[in-house]
Design a protein around this motif. Structure first.
Motif, PDB file in Angstrom:
ATOM      1  N   UNK A  88       0.824  -1.191   0.000  1.00 27.98           N
ATOM      2  CA  UNK A  88       0.000   0.000   0.000  1.00 27.98           C
ATOM      3  C   UNK A  88       0.873   1.261   0.000  1.00 27.98           C
ATOM      4  N   UNK A  89       0.230   2.430   0.037  1.00 27.69           N
ATOM      5  CA  UNK A  89       0.932   3.699   0.053  1.00 27.69           C
ATOM      6  C   UNK A  89       0.468   4.534   1.233  1.00 27.69           C
ATOM      7  N   UNK A  90       1.415   5.217   1.872  1.00 28.37           N
ATOM      8  CA  UNK A  90       1.066   6.187   2.905  1.00 28.37           C
ATOM      9  C   UNK A  90       0.566   7.454   2.226  1.00 28.37           C
ATOM     10  N   UNK A  91      -0.143   8.287   2.982  1.00 28.70           N
ATOM     11  CA  UNK A  91      -0.848   9.438   2.395  1.00 28.70           C
ATOM     12  C   UNK A  91      -0.556  10.703   3.194  1.00 28.70           C
ATOM     13  N   UNK A  92      -0.449  11.838   2.472  1.00 29.15           N
ATOM     14  CA  UNK A  92      -0.202  13.144   3.102  1.00 29.15           C
ATOM     15  C   UNK A  92      -0.975  14.209   2.329  1.00 29.15           C
ATOM     16  N   UNK A  93      -1.591  15.142   3.063  1.00 28.13           N
ATOM     17  CA  UNK A  93      -2.348  16.228   2.438  1.00 28.13           C
ATOM     18  C   UNK A  93      -2.192  17.494   3.273  1.00 28.13           C
ATOM     19  N   UNK A  94      -2.039  18.645   2.583  1.00 27.10           N
ATOM     20  CA  UNK A  94      -1.878  19.921   3.275  1.00 27.10           C
ATOM     21  C   UNK A  94      -2.446  21.045   2.429  1.00 27.10           C
ATOM     22  N   UNK A  95      -3.074  22.009   3.088  1.00 31.11           N
ATOM     23  CA  UNK A  95      -3.669  23.150   2.396  1.00 31.11           C
ATOM     24  C   UNK A  95      -2.599  24.182   2.051  1.00 31.11           C
ATOM     25  N   UNK A  96      -2.758  24.822   0.892  1.00 35.40           N
ATOM     26  CA  UNK A  96      -1.888  25.928   0.522  1.00 35.40           C
ATOM     27  C   UNK A  96      -2.300  27.189   1.247  1.00 35.40           C
ATOM     28  N   UNK A  97      -1.353  28.093   1.410  1.00 35.19           N
ATOM     29  CA  UNK A  97      -1.592  29.332   2.133  1.00 35.19           C
ATOM     30  C   UNK A  97      -2.504  30.276   1.363  1.00 35.19           C
ATOM     31  N   UNK A  98      -3.623  30.665   1.977  1.00 31.98           N
ATOM     32  CA  UNK A  98      -4.456  31.738   1.466  1.00 31.98           C
ATOM     33  C   UNK A  98      -5.329  31.437   0.268  1.00 31.98           C
ATOM     34  N   UNK A  99      -5.348  30.199  -0.231  1.00 29.89           N
ATOM     35  CA  UNK A  99      -6.166  29.871  -1.404  1.00 29.89           C
ATOM     36  C   UNK A  99      -6.864  28.532  -1.172  1.00 29.89           C
ATOM     37  N   UNK A 100      -7.893  28.262  -1.969  1.00 32.80           N
ATOM     38  CA  UNK A 100      -8.617  26.999  -1.873  1.00 32.80           C
ATOM     39  C   UNK A 100      -7.901  25.946  -2.718  1.00 32.80           C
ATOM     40  N   UNK A 101      -6.667  25.626  -2.344  1.00 38.40           N
ATOM     41  CA  UNK A 101      -5.861  24.641  -3.049  1.00 38.40           C
ATOM     42  C   UNK A 101      -5.160  23.750  -2.038  1.00 38.40           C
ATOM     43  N   UNK A 102      -4.927  22.493  -2.445  1.00 37.20           N
ATOM     44  CA  UNK A 102      -4.305  21.513  -1.568  1.00 37.20           C
ATOM     45  C   UNK A 102      -3.188  20.792  -2.305  1.00 37.20           C
ATOM     46  N   UNK A 103      -2.169  20.398  -1.550  1.00 34.65           N
ATOM     47  CA  UNK A 103      -1.105  19.540  -2.057  1.00 34.65           C
ATOM     48  C   UNK A 103      -1.244  18.197  -1.356  1.00 34.65           C
ATOM     49  N   UNK A 104      -1.270  17.123  -2.113  1.00 36.39           N
ATOM     50  CA  UNK A 104      -1.321  15.801  -1.504  1.00 36.39           C
ATOM     51  C   UNK A 104      -0.297  14.902  -2.160  1.00 36.39           C
ATOM     52  N   UNK A 105       0.176  13.926  -1.412  1.00 39.22           N
ATOM     53  CA  UNK A 105       1.178  13.022  -1.945  1.00 39.22           C
ATOM     54  C   UNK A 105       1.077  11.649  -1.322  1.00 39.22           C
ATOM     55  N   UNK A 106       1.687  10.673  -1.998  1.00 39.81           N
ATOM     56  CA  UNK A 106       1.703   9.300  -1.521  1.00 39.81           C
ATOM     57  C   UNK A 106       3.081   8.696  -1.755  1.00 39.81           C
ATOM     58  N   UNK A 107       3.395   7.688  -0.976  1.00 41.82           N
ATOM     59  CA  UNK A 107       4.640   6.962  -1.122  1.00 41.82           C
ATOM     60  C   UNK A 107       4.638   5.803  -0.135  1.00 41.82           C
ATOM     61  N   UNK A 108       5.550   4.864  -0.335  1.00 38.06           N
ATOM     62  CA  UNK A 108       5.642   3.770   0.631  1.00 38.06           C
ATOM     63  C   UNK A 108       6.122   4.288   1.978  1.00 38.06           C
ATOM     64  N   UNK A 109       6.958   5.352   1.939  1.00 37.33           N
ATOM     65  CA  UNK A 109       7.425   6.010   3.154  1.00 37.33           C
ATOM     66  C   UNK A 109       7.315   7.521   2.946  1.00 37.33           C
ATOM     67  N   UNK A 110       6.816   8.235   3.959  1.00 34.49           N
ATOM     68  CA  UNK A 110       6.734   9.689   3.912  1.00 34.49           C
ATOM     69  C   UNK A 110       7.433  10.236   5.146  1.00 34.49           C
TER      70      UNK A 110
END
Length: 204
Positions: A88-110
């Motif tokens: 499987x893959x681990x998951x990460x998500x974070x909101x960008x500053x001041x806008x309705x945008x998000x950065x998300x990523x996956x990997x075996x290790x984060x």
């Protein structure tokens, strides 16, 4: 530089339509909350190890994995290594500053580095930018390093020393809306109606 070991260096302000700008600046100062099936604390090493369906939240940050190791340095900065279950893959998500945008990523290790303010996705790594709920950009590779401070991320195509000719970085970058795009036509004003009276000059 061989393509199998070359790094794909992206200046986010230039390569992407609006760039993957800084994430929420307050996130690293927020407390880290963790839910898991079990926890083990090593007082000697000052390390917490969470296992079993682990969910981590920290401000706008959300991370999930099968195992999460959390430690804090003498200055109070937090670090976390999130490991996925086999296959499987681990998951990460974070909101960008001041806008309705998000950065998300996956990997075996984060790996999350609160001091350097960066995130590293390792093995089968993928990172995406969402505008609202719509995916706008995506990159994949073996290792992705996302640095919030410099607004730059790097993507490595293969492990160091790999001879795999198929190891490639892949990116899907959406264009920015054109500033010269034709604007929607303005709604026509209500038509003038002819008058049958001319004020005081009209005779009855």
């Amino acid at each position: 530089m061989k393509p199998t070991t070359a790094s794909f260096l992206v200046s986010l302000a230039l390569a992407l339509s609006s760039g993957l700008a800084l994430a929420e600046r307050a996130d690293r100062d927020k407390p880290m909350n963790v839910e898991a099936d079990a926890m083990r604390y090593d007082d000697l090493k000052q390390v917490n190890v969470f296992t079993g369906r682990v969910v981590v939240t920290k401000g706008t940050i959300l991370a999930r994995g099968a195992r999460v190791e959390v430690r804090k340095d003498a200055q109070g900065y937090q670090f976390a290594t999130i490991t996925a279950a086999p296959g499987e893959l681990a998951y990460y998500r974070e909101k960008r500053e001041g806008v309705d945008e998000y950065v998300e990523g996956q990997g075996e290790v984060i790996d999350y580095d609160g001091k350097a303010d960066k995130v590293i996705f390792t093995r089968r790594a993928v990172m995406r930018r969402f505008v609202g709920s719509t995916m706008n950009d995506e990159v994949t590779g073996n290792v992705i390093v996302y640095n919030n401070v410099t607004e730059v991320f790097t993507v490595d195509a293969a492990k160091p020393g790999s001879t795999n000719p198929d190891a490639r970085v892949r990116a899907m970058l959406s264009p920015a809306p054109s500033a010269s795009a034709p604007k929607a036509p303005a709604q026509p004003s209500a038509p003038l109606k002819p008058s049958t009276r001319l004020g005081s000059t009209e005779k009855n």
